[in-house]
Design a protein around this motif. Structure first.
Motif, PDB file in Angstrom:
ATOM      1  N   ASP A 125       0.852  -1.185   0.000  1.00  0.00           N
ATOM      2  CA  ASP A 125       0.000   0.000   0.000  1.00  0.00           C
ATOM      3  C   ASP A 125       0.891   1.239   0.000  1.00  0.00           C
ATOM      4  O   ASP A 125       1.637   1.468   0.956  1.00  0.00           O
ATOM      5  CB  ASP A 125      -0.914  -0.014   1.224  1.00  0.00           C
ATOM      6  CG  ASP A 125      -1.849   1.182   1.265  1.00  0.00           C
ATOM      7  OD1 ASP A 125      -2.232   1.666   0.184  1.00  0.00           O
ATOM      8  OD2 ASP A 125      -2.178   1.628   2.375  1.00  0.00           O
ATOM      9  N   ARG A 126       0.790   2.036  -1.068  1.00  0.00           N
ATOM     10  CA  ARG A 126       1.611   3.238  -1.176  1.00  0.00           C
ATOM     11  C   ARG A 126       0.843   4.468  -0.701  1.00  0.00           C
ATOM     12  O   ARG A 126      -0.324   4.652  -1.022  1.00  0.00           O
ATOM     13  CB  ARG A 126       2.054   3.458  -2.623  1.00  0.00           C
ATOM     14  CG  ARG A 126       2.870   4.744  -2.774  1.00  0.00           C
ATOM     15  CD  ARG A 126       3.336   4.972  -4.188  1.00  0.00           C
ATOM     16  NE  ARG A 126       4.099   6.205  -4.284  1.00  0.00           N
ATOM     17  CZ  ARG A 126       4.720   6.601  -5.381  1.00  0.00           C
ATOM     18  NH1 ARG A 126       4.686   5.875  -6.477  1.00  0.00           N
ATOM     19  NH2 ARG A 126       5.400   7.739  -5.387  1.00  0.00           N
ATOM     20  N   GLU A 127       1.534   5.286   0.094  1.00  0.00           N
ATOM     21  CA  GLU A 127       0.998   6.574   0.519  1.00  0.00           C
ATOM     22  C   GLU A 127       2.133   7.590   0.450  1.00  0.00           C
ATOM     23  O   GLU A 127       3.040   7.577   1.283  1.00  0.00           O
ATOM     24  CB  GLU A 127       0.449   6.485   1.942  1.00  0.00           C
ATOM     25  CG  GLU A 127      -0.205   7.768   2.412  1.00  0.00           C
ATOM     26  CD  GLU A 127      -0.797   7.648   3.804  1.00  0.00           C
ATOM     27  OE1 GLU A 127      -1.169   8.685   4.365  1.00  0.00           O
ATOM     28  OE2 GLU A 127      -0.865   6.527   4.322  1.00  0.00           O
ATOM     29  N   GLY A 128       2.106   8.425  -0.572  1.00  0.00           N
ATOM     30  CA  GLY A 128       3.201   9.357  -0.784  1.00  0.00           C
ATOM     31  C   GLY A 128       4.476   8.617  -1.133  1.00  0.00           C
ATOM     32  O   GLY A 128       4.497   7.794  -2.053  1.00  0.00           O
ATOM     33  N   ASP A 129       5.539   8.896  -0.376  1.00  0.00           N
ATOM     34  CA  ASP A 129       6.810   8.219  -0.649  1.00  0.00           C
ATOM     35  C   ASP A 129       7.040   7.034   0.281  1.00  0.00           C
ATOM     36  O   ASP A 129       8.157   6.547   0.438  1.00  0.00           O
ATOM     37  CB  ASP A 129       7.979   9.208  -0.545  1.00  0.00           C
ATOM     38  CG  ASP A 129       8.097   9.842   0.837  1.00  0.00           C
ATOM     39  OD1 ASP A 129       7.315   9.480   1.741  1.00  0.00           O
ATOM     40  OD2 ASP A 129       8.968  10.722   1.020  1.00  0.00           O
ATOM     41  N   VAL A 130       5.951   6.550   0.928  1.00  0.00           N
ATOM     42  CA  VAL A 130       6.031   5.411   1.844  1.00  0.00           C
ATOM     43  C   VAL A 130       5.273   4.231   1.247  1.00  0.00           C
ATOM     44  O   VAL A 130       4.130   4.372   0.804  1.00  0.00           O
ATOM     45  CB  VAL A 130       5.445   5.753   3.227  1.00  0.00           C
ATOM     46  CG1 VAL A 130       5.448   4.519   4.136  1.00  0.00           C
ATOM     47  CG2 VAL A 130       6.211   6.898   3.872  1.00  0.00           C
ATOM     48  N   LEU A 131       5.912   3.068   1.234  1.00  0.00           N
ATOM     49  CA  LEU A 131       5.270   1.833   0.803  1.00  0.00           C
ATOM     50  C   LEU A 131       5.145   0.918   2.016  1.00  0.00           C
ATOM     51  O   LEU A 131       6.153   0.526   2.615  1.00  0.00           O
ATOM     52  CB  LEU A 131       6.088   1.143  -0.286  1.00  0.00           C
ATOM     53  CG  LEU A 131       5.502  -0.162  -0.848  1.00  0.00           C
ATOM     54  CD1 LEU A 131       4.187   0.107  -1.584  1.00  0.00           C
ATOM     55  CD2 LEU A 131       6.504  -0.852  -1.773  1.00  0.00           C
ATOM     56  N   THR A 132       3.909   0.602   2.394  1.00  0.00           N
ATOM     57  CA  THR A 132       3.671  -0.249   3.560  1.00  0.00           C
ATOM     58  C   THR A 132       3.547  -1.703   3.136  1.00  0.00           C
ATOM     59  O   THR A 132       2.829  -2.022   2.190  1.00  0.00           O
ATOM     60  CB  THR A 132       2.394   0.179   4.301  1.00  0.00           C
ATOM     61  OG1 THR A 132       2.533   1.539   4.730  1.00  0.00           O
ATOM     62  CG2 THR A 132       2.159  -0.703   5.521  1.00  0.00           C
ATOM     63  N   THR A 168       2.274  -5.173   4.569  1.00  0.00           N
ATOM     64  CA  THR A 168       1.431  -5.716   5.635  1.00  0.00           C
ATOM     65  C   THR A 168       1.134  -7.186   5.371  1.00  0.00           C
ATOM     66  O   THR A 168       0.747  -7.547   4.259  1.00  0.00           O
ATOM     67  CB  THR A 168       0.094  -4.954   5.726  1.00  0.00           C
ATOM     68  OG1 THR A 168       0.351  -3.552   5.862  1.00  0.00           O
ATOM     69  CG2 THR A 168      -0.731  -5.427   6.908  1.00  0.00           C
ATOM     70  N   ILE A 181      10.182   5.733  -4.147  1.00  0.00           N
ATOM     71  CA  ILE A 181       9.794   5.441  -2.766  1.00  0.00           C
ATOM     72  C   ILE A 181      11.005   5.736  -1.889  1.00  0.00           C
ATOM     73  O   ILE A 181      12.142   5.491  -2.272  1.00  0.00           O
ATOM     74  CB  ILE A 181       9.371   3.954  -2.609  1.00  0.00           C
ATOM     75  CG1 ILE A 181       8.040   3.700  -3.315  1.00  0.00           C
ATOM     76  CG2 ILE A 181       9.266   3.556  -1.144  1.00  0.00           C
ATOM     77  CD1 ILE A 181       6.853   4.354  -2.670  1.00  0.00           C
ATOM     78  N   ARG A 193       7.459   0.779   5.239  1.00  0.00           N
ATOM     79  CA  ARG A 193       6.847   0.631   6.565  1.00  0.00           C
ATOM     80  C   ARG A 193       6.440  -0.832   6.735  1.00  0.00           C
ATOM     81  O   ARG A 193       5.854  -1.434   5.831  1.00  0.00           O
ATOM     82  CB  ARG A 193       5.631   1.547   6.682  1.00  0.00           C
ATOM     83  CG  ARG A 193       4.969   1.541   8.061  1.00  0.00           C
ATOM     84  CD  ARG A 193       3.869   2.582   8.095  1.00  0.00           C
ATOM     85  NE  ARG A 193       4.430   3.925   7.969  1.00  0.00           N
ATOM     86  CZ  ARG A 193       3.747   4.986   7.520  1.00  0.00           C
ATOM     87  NH1 ARG A 193       2.483   4.837   7.122  1.00  0.00           N
ATOM     88  NH2 ARG A 193       4.325   6.174   7.457  1.00  0.00           N
ATOM     89  N   THR A 204       5.608   1.955  12.896  1.00  0.00           N
ATOM     90  CA  THR A 204       4.806   2.949  13.588  1.00  0.00           C
ATOM     91  C   THR A 204       4.263   2.376  14.889  1.00  0.00           C
ATOM     92  O   THR A 204       4.536   1.227  15.251  1.00  0.00           O
ATOM     93  CB  THR A 204       3.662   3.425  12.678  1.00  0.00           C
ATOM     94  OG1 THR A 204       2.920   2.278  12.241  1.00  0.00           O
ATOM     95  CG2 THR A 204       4.208   4.147  11.459  1.00  0.00           C
TER      96      THR A 204
END
Length: 244
Positions: free
Chosen positions: A81-88, A90, A111, A115, A143
């Motif tokens: 899941d990408r949000e801005g320059d962060v790829l999570t 999970t 990226i 996370r 986080t």
């Protein structure tokens, strides 16, 4: 008058008998491997009980580890899941997820941070994900209330910067290497030793003290050793511990 089965029929019959025998042997081997945990399951506290220095071993049941306010179970393989320059990342790390991670990085473009929220899984895939991550010079982070267990810390270790929230849980334990097969005991031991050696070389390459493995090697697969913030910094698994 006695008839004799043709040679081809005899061969087929013996092949079928051999296949049944191998199946029974594989089932018995797998059962014997699980027998200790069945007869004497972990008496460690459940994972949701808070840890403290000296009280860091918890029961490990990856499919029961949940996340979020609705305590949803984690996906059974990695979800990106990408949000801005962060790829999570999970979920559990399954065989083939390293290739999927490569494809995702190629697809999403620039990226900066990975996370992590994972109960672990395939060690070899985690190492391959970590190597690609380091090649791209990406950071890793966890986080609040995040979990990174079993094979997941090897991905965490690959970040050029490794930020861990003080309430996050990073845990290690013994691993299985390779597939469940009918192998001589000495061959299985060789596989484990080879795998552990590769993990220790990998950690050294990432700038993490391989001595962190001392906790993994004495913690059985059905338990997990949760590293304290001080241990995370001492071994270099975290370059920054924070509360936000």
């Amino acid at each position: 008058m006695t008839t004799t089965a043709p040679p081809v029929q005899k061969a087929i019959r013996w092949i079928l008998v051999l296949q049944v025998g191998v199946a029974i042997l594989m089932f018995s081997t797998d059962l014997l491997g699980r027998l200790p945990s069945i007869l004497s399951p972990s008496k460690a506290p459940t994972f949701d009980r808070p840890t403290a220095p000296g009280d860091q071993t918890r029961r490990y049941a990856p499919r029961r580890i949940t996340t979020g306010p609705d305590t949803s179970p984690l996906p059974r393989r990695l979800v990106f899941d990408r949000e801005g320059d962060v790829l999570t990342l999970t979920g559990a790390i399954e065989q083939g997820d390293a290739a999927r991670f490569d494809e995702e990085l190629n697809r999403v473009g620039t990226i900066e941070t990975i996370r992590l929220m994972s109960p672990g899984g395939s060690v070899l895939d985690a190492l391959d994900i970590g190597r690609r991550l380091r090649d791209e010079r990406l950071s890793t982070e966890m986080t609040a209330d995040g979990v990174c267990l079993s094979a997941c810390p090897y991905i965490l270790a690959a970040g050029t910067e490794r930020r861990v929230h003080i309430s996050a849980s990073v845990g290690v334990h013994q691993h299985y290497f390779g597939e469940s097969t009918v192998l001589p005991a000495f061959t299985a031991v060789e596989d484990i030793q080879r795998g552990q050696g590769e993990v220790m070389r990998y950690l050294d390459e990432m700038g993490v003290d391989p001595l962190v493995m001392q906790h993994a090697l004495v913690t059985p697969p059905d338990e997990i050793y949760i590293l304290t913030p001080n241990e995370l910094e001492t071994y270099g698994l975290a370059t920054e511990i924070g509360d936000r």
